[in-house]
Enzyme design. Structure first.
Site, PDB file in Angstrom:
ATOM      1  CE  LYS A  53      -3.148  -2.913  -0.024  1.00  0.00           C
ATOM      2  NZ  LYS A  53      -2.200  -4.001  -0.192  1.00  0.00           N
ATOM      3  CG  HIS A 443     -24.624  16.914  -0.948  1.00  0.00           C
ATOM      4  ND1 HIS A 443     -24.574  16.130  -2.080  1.00  0.00           N
ATOM      5  CD2 HIS A 443     -24.587  18.211  -1.378  1.00  0.00           C
ATOM      6  CE1 HIS A 443     -24.527  16.920  -3.145  1.00  0.00           C
ATOM      7  NE2 HIS A 443     -24.532  18.195  -2.748  1.00  0.00           N
TER       8      HIS A 443
END
Length: 464
Positions: A53, A443
């Site tokens: 990673k 959002h």
């Protein structure tokens, strides 16, 4: 005074082993962990999950800077160059920090590290570095190692395994990856981003075996767009060293005319196998099954009382987080508590770009069990993804047609590995698609795509 040296002796310090040892100690049990490496953490921290990673992140940054991809955001970088030694240095720094962290946690929780390779000498005794220890409970957590390809010798110079692929001293001109699974695609991505031509040879008809069929097709399309040459339904019959490189002989899996492929580096990534060699399981009265695994019951107990097993060495997916959960559960069972792992809700992630993640059943598996409803939502219609021009992929929710209970979730997106956690938690609680659809999401965020996919199960998505 007890006749035992330890209440719990864990063999192996990978994710399952070190977690089992720490939890056992937290529960008041005198605990030791045997590990033969110079550092703790097993394959995952030393030569697996963590270093890969680190390179995936670094190579992604390099590709963005070098390719001019940032110019559309107003960031122009001239003359970006690769310092591979520094990139490897960052990888090693991450490994050192995390393996050292486990050593600190062992000291903090009073877990004794037995340095050396462990082997059974009886049902409750093991030998480590020439000394015999007796334990009331012994946990086998020895993990897995690379599956060899018959007839192919890995030298970790030209013909490499996953460990060797992490440590290449220069970017190969052409890398051939044998195996289109998670490890091959992740490490192939690293070196492709750094400039290598990458060819993937997969025996099956699609890459990423075991994943949802639609996801596998989408992934293949995206990888080919990135420049991967993917040869499916193809088998490798020979790999030979030739000068500073190698020559592979391949042919159709169903049989046919053979061809050769020249490569600077060949990565053998056809899977992993349980580590049981050298444990002397027979001296404890144990044997492995046909797949080389140690069979266990629902509590992680083997056929021999007092001997337990977890992680890659037992049946189930070879995933670090699965092993960690089993480590906690087995320690709690040993302590007389109730340790449970829901193996139906184990997420999996491919850390490519975009990431690919899934939990639960594939659409194909779900349909075999009964009638299902499926909802999909493209990342192209997600406001956050659209805003940052990162719109590849989709979210897919599979639910039972009658109960609406979520059976599986599959995601292709830049942050799929993070998004899948919500799906796994929802499934752990037995959520319906309606539960997810009517959960308020912040959002603008990527997880709104999961909400919309759940709404699509009902046939009522808003933004498509």
């Amino acid at each position: 005074m007890s006749d035992y040296d330890f209440d719990v002796l864990v063999i192996g310090s990978g994710p399952g082993g070190y977690v089992a040892a720490i939890r056992a100690a937290q529960l008041g049990l005198k605990t030791a962990c045997a590990e033969s490496r110079e550092t703790l953490g097993g394959t995952c921290l030393n030569v697996g999950c963590i270093p890969s990673k680190a390179l995936l992140h670094s190579s992604h940054l390099y590709e963005e800077a070098h390719s001019g991809a940032l110019a559309k955001f107003g960031v122009k970088i001239d003359g970006a160059s690769l310092d591979l030694d520094a990139m490897h240095g960052q990888r090693l720094k991450a490994v050192k920090g995390l393996t050292g962290g486990i050593e600190f946690l062992f000291k903090k929780n009073k877990v004794e590290w037995l340095k050396g390779r462990a082997a059974f000498t009886g049902k409750d005794t093991v030998e480590v570095a020439g000394k015999t220890y007796r334990a009331k409970n012994i946990v086998i957590a020895t993990g897995s190692s690379v599956t060899p390809l018959p007839g192919v010798t890995v030298d970790n110079e030209v013909i490499v395994d996953s460990t060797g692929a992490l440590e290449l001293a220069k970017v190969p001109g052409h890398m051939v990856v044998i195996g289109g699974g998670v490890i091959g695609l992740e490490l192939g991505s690293v070196w492709r981003r750094l400039g290598a031509q990458v060819t993937v040879v997969e025996y099956l008809d699609q890459i990423l075996p075991g994943m949802d069929g639609e996801v596998r097709k989408e992934a293949a399309k995206l990888f080919k767009k990135q420049g991967f040459d993917i040869k499916t339904s193809t088998k490798v019959t020979k790999v030979e060293r030739k000068g500073d490189g190698a020559v592979l002989t391949v042919e159709p899996a169903a049989g046919g005319e053979a061809q050769t492929i020249e490569a600077d580096v060949v990565l053998v990534a056809i899977g992993r196998r349980p580590n049981t060699d050298g444990l002397a399981l027979d001296k404890a009265g144990l044997a492995v099954n046909q797949r080389g695994q140690v069979d266990i019951d629902h509590d992680f107990a083997t056929a021999v009382p007092g001997i337990w097993a977890i992680g890659d060495v037992v049946p189930g997916p070879m995933l670090a987080h699965k092993a960690e959960d089993e480590g906690i559960a087995v320690a709690e069972n040993i302590a007389g508590l109730t340790g449970i792992v829901n193996h139906d809700v184990i997420p999996s992630v491919v850390y490519t770009s975009p990431e690919i993640a899934g939990v639960g059943l594939t659409e194909e598996q779900a349909k075999e069990r009964g009638e299902v409803k499926v909802g999909k939502f493209p990342m192209l219609a997600n406001s956050r993804a659209k805003t940052i021009d990162d719109t590849a992929g989709f979210v897919k929710v599979i639910a039972d047609a009658k109960s609406d209970r979520v059976l599986g979730v599959w995601i292709v997106a830049s942050v799929a590995g993070t998004m899948i956690a919500q799906a796994a938690q929802a499934m752990e609680f037995g959520a319906t698609s309606e539960d997810i659809a009517y959960t308020c999401h912040a959002h603008p965020t990527h997880p709104e795509a999961l909400k919309e996919a759940a709404m699509a199960v009902q046939g009522l998505p808003i933004h498509i």
